[in-house]
Design an enzyme around this catalytic site. Sequence first.
Site, short mmCIF file in Angstrom:
data_model
loop_
_atom_site.label_atom_id
_atom_site.label_comp_id
_atom_site.label_asym_id
_atom_site.label_seq_id
_atom_site.Cartn_x
_atom_site.Cartn_y
_atom_site.Cartn_z
N LYS A 199 51.90 32.10 33.96
CA LYS A 199 52.73 31.08 33.32
C LYS A 199 53.12 29.99 34.32
O LYS A 199 53.09 28.79 33.99
CB LYS A 199 53.99 31.72 32.74
CG LYS A 199 54.97 30.74 32.09
CD LYS A 199 54.35 30.00 30.92
CE LYS A 199 55.29 28.94 30.32
NZ LYS A 199 56.45 29.53 29.63
N ALA A 200 53.46 30.39 35.55
CA ALA A 200 53.83 29.41 36.55
C ALA A 200 52.67 28.48 36.88
O ALA A 200 52.84 27.25 36.99
CB ALA A 200 54.32 30.11 37.82
#
Length: 293
Positions: A169-170
Amino acid sequence: MTVAFLGLGAIGAPMARRVAARERELRVWNRTRARAEALARELDVHAADTPADAARGATVVITCLPTSNELQALLDGGLESALEPGAVVVDCTSGSPEATRAIAARLAARGVGFVDAPVSGGVSGAEQGTLTVMCGGDASTVDRVRPVLESFGRKIVHVGPVGAGMAVKAVNNILLAAHVWTLGEGLALLARSGVPASTALDVINASSGRSNSSQNLFPERVVGRAFPRTFRLALLDKDAATAAAALRDARVPSPLLQLTAELMRLAHVALGEEADHVEAVKVIEEWAGVRIG
C-alpha cells in the site's frame, strides 16, 4: 461471524455498511461517538462505548484508522485485553510495515491472529464493494477472514507475510504521489508552450505516459478545476512518508521517491489539512507561474 468494526471515517463507514449487509452481527465504534451511533441506527447494529466493548467476544475485529499509532493506542487502552484467543484482527489502516509486524507479534503471544489488509479504491470503491485489498499474514488466517473481506473487496490478494500488505500500500501510494507531481510538472511545461491541458492529456492517454492520474484524475480536477475531497493530500503525505521511511529502513536507494515524499510534505504544508491530493498541482502552478487547467 461476530464482527467488530473500529474506525468509521470516510472509507471505514461505507466498508462497515458492506459488512453489515453480509454478516448477521456487527458492532461498531468510532472515536466520535455520534458518528458510531448514527451508523448503528442506520444499520440496526450495536454502537459500542469503547473499542474493548466492541471487540469482546468478536470473531473478527476490523480496524480502519489513520496510522499504526492509533491502533497501538487502542491496544494499550484496553482493546488487547478484550481480544479472545482465536480471534483475528484485520487492520485496514494504511500503516507502517515495521509497526505492523510488532503489533502482530504482540497479539500472537495472546493467541490472536492478525492480517494487515490496507485497501485501495477510495470512497466510491468502499461504497460499491469494489476495493482492492492487499493482505499480509499467514495464508490460513487470510483464508479465515476472506468472507468478511469479500463484503467490501472485489480483488483480494495475499501479497506475503505480515507487514507485506502495508508495504504494498505504501509503495502504491507513493507512486500515486509521483504520478500526480510529475504529470503536473509536465503539463506546466506544455501550458507554457501553448498546449491546452485537455489536448495534452488526449495525447498522453493514448501514449506510453498515461496513468490513472492522467486518465481519471486530471481531466476532472485539473482541467475542470473541480477537486472533490475523495482522498486528502494530508493522507497522501502520510502514506508517502511511510513509504520513504520503509525504503530507508530497508536500505533501498530511492532518491526519486524520497524527493516525492518531501514534495508531498511541502504541498501539504502549503495547502492545509482539507486539500484534495490532486490539488498538489496548485503548488506546481504557483512555482511555475502558469495555470494548467
